[in-house]
Design an enzyme around this catalytic site. Structure first.
Site, PDB file in Angstrom:
ATOM      1  CE1 TYR A 141      64.189 -26.759 -26.259  1.00 25.46           C
ATOM      2  CE2 TYR A 141      64.299 -28.302 -24.451  1.00 25.46           C
ATOM      3  CZ  TYR A 141      63.930 -28.005 -25.743  1.00 25.46           C
ATOM      4  OH  TYR A 141      63.308 -28.949 -26.518  1.00 25.46           O
ATOM      5  CE  LYS A 192      70.188 -29.961 -40.337  1.00 29.08           C
ATOM      6  NZ  LYS A 192      69.816 -31.048 -41.246  1.00 29.08           N
ATOM      7  CG  ASP A 224      68.764 -34.265 -41.071  1.00 21.18           C
ATOM      8  OD1 ASP A 224      69.818 -34.462 -40.428  1.00 21.18           O
ATOM      9  OD2 ASP A 224      68.755 -33.754 -42.205  1.00 21.18           O
ATOM     10  CG  ASP A 248      62.702 -32.188 -25.073  1.00 17.74           C
ATOM     11  OD1 ASP A 248      62.147 -33.179 -24.562  1.00 17.74           O
ATOM     12  OD2 ASP A 248      62.212 -31.047 -25.051  1.00 17.74           O
ATOM     13  CG  ASP A 252      59.661 -37.547 -25.374  1.00 16.54           C
ATOM     14  OD1 ASP A 252      60.369 -37.822 -24.378  1.00 16.54           O
ATOM     15  OD2 ASP A 252      58.661 -36.809 -25.300  1.00 16.54           O
TER      16      ASP A 252
END
Ligand code: NAD
Length: 358
Positions: A141, A192, A224, A248, A252
């Site tokens: 980000y 990852k 994943d 992020d 959620d």
């Protein structure tokens, strides 16, 4: 020693829910002699109206001098047409960067009394209690270079950069291990590493940081798989630590496992444990001023503040137990109401928690 708390109620339902958290903190302050002191400041739209800035100088001074910040929510229709640089939400971002709040703690805790609120089967989520630690100030980000460029063949190409320095990984690692020590001492680092070199480094550093915390069991999981495991068997997790973007998304998902946005607290910490504590929801303009907002996420944020900034675990436990006991008595704000329960207002919910504390 006085423990200084800056109280920034903000906009919409912010003042209503923060008032209930104050009731609870004021009571414990006297009852347990916690030496908490409170000072209120303006943030968001309320600050813009007074100072033409969502994060004005007096508030900057206030938060810099405080040990912790109790935050309500910001934003609302009234300020939506303002230039983006002075919109209420900028106040929140300014606060995070001013204080270098790089460690974002998002618990997902499902009270068994509310298991029906989840879209998952009650047996999968009932009693769920996990904590996601998300790196908040680095990663893709913020990484440079970023942008959209035009290639030689005239086609446009968008690009962002995933970048983490060793020190950034190390400090979020330490933050997460310390949190795991205060919980069930299990930490799962999500990356990852099979595809991204940056997160291969992440994994290597996490293994290294682990040497300082022999009492915490560290495991690694690809993102994943982690997203799959969160909906398959979320109770296997205690604490998860991950990058800004993975956090992020996963936080959620974890939040929605519980089904009720009005119940979820959060914290954002700096390297010294100074923190900002806020519900995960926004200012809910659709219900503001009606006295029906659920104050429990904010009350539980206050509990997190006592635990993580002030190391007052016993006081935090008392708040969390009181919330549980109030739910046991059947009181519900309208967002978590179901048949047979007693519907209560924002302040009645605060009073119900207070009654259990007493
Ligand atoms: P929201 O979280 O404010 O509301 C989403 C829905 O959940 C609404 O129907 C609302 O009534 C309900 N809700 C939220 N909190 C509740 C509570 N405590 N009790 C009962 N119901 C609750 O999200 P939104 O509608 O997308 O955003 C509204 C405003 O809040 C916008 O201006 C947005 O920018 C801002 N916002 C602020 C923050 C923050 O301050 N941290 C976070 C998210 C959104």
């Amino acid at each position: 020693m006085t423990r200084k708390i800056a109280v920034l109620a903000g906009d919409g339902i912010g003042p209503e829910i923060v008032a209930e958290a104050r009731k609870v903190l004021d009571f414990l302050n006297t009852d347990m002699d916690l030496e908490l002191s409170f000072e209120e400041g303006l943030i968001g739209g309320a600050a813009y109206d007074e100072h033409s800035s969502p994060f004005p100088a007096p508030t900057v001074d206030l938060v810099k001098g405080a040990d912790a910040i109790l935050f309500g929510a910001v934003g609302g229709k009234k300020w939506e047409s303002l230039d983006i640089s002075v919109r209420p939400e900028k106040g929140l971002l300014g606060l995070r960067s001013e204080l270098e709040l790089f460690s974002n703690l998002r618990p997902a805790l499902l009270y068994p009394q509310l298991a029906d609120a989840s879209t998952l089967k009650p047996e999968v989520v009932s009693g769920l209690d996990l904590m996601i630690v998300r790196e908040l100030t680095g990663g893709i980000y913020f990484g440079q270079p970023r942008g959209v460029k035009i290639l030689e063949n005239g086609e446009r190409q968008g690009f962002n950069t995933l970048v983490y320095s060793e020190s950034e990984i190390r400090r979020i690692g330490h933050s997460a291990f310390k949190i795991a020590q205060k919980r069930n001492k299990k930490l799962c680092s999500v990356d990852k590493a099979n595809v991204l070199e940056c997160t291969e480094l992440w994994r290597e550093i996490m293994d290294d940081v682990a040497k300082d915390y022999p009492d915490v069991e560290l495991s690694h999981m690809y993102v994943d798989n982690a997203s799959m495991q969160l909906v398959r068997a979320p109770k296997q997790f205690d604490v998860m630590v991950t990058t800004n973007m993975f956090g992020d998304i996963l936080s959620d998902t974890a939040a929605m496992l519980t089904g009720s946005i009005g119940m979820l607290p959060s914290a954002s910490l700096d390297a010294n444990g100074k923190g900002m504590y806020e519900p995960i929801h926004g200012s809910a303009p659709d219900i503001a001023g009606q006295g029906i907002a659920n104050p429990l996420a904010t009350i539980l944020s206050a509990a997190m503040m006592l635990r993580y900034t002030f190391d007052l675990g016993a006081a935090a436990d008392r708040i969390e137990t009181a919330v549980n006991d109030a739910l046991d008595k059947g009181v519900r704000t309208s967002d978590i109401y179901s048949d047979g329960m007693t519907k209560v207002s924002t302040s009645q919910m605060g009073d119900a928690v207070l009654a259990e504390l007493k």
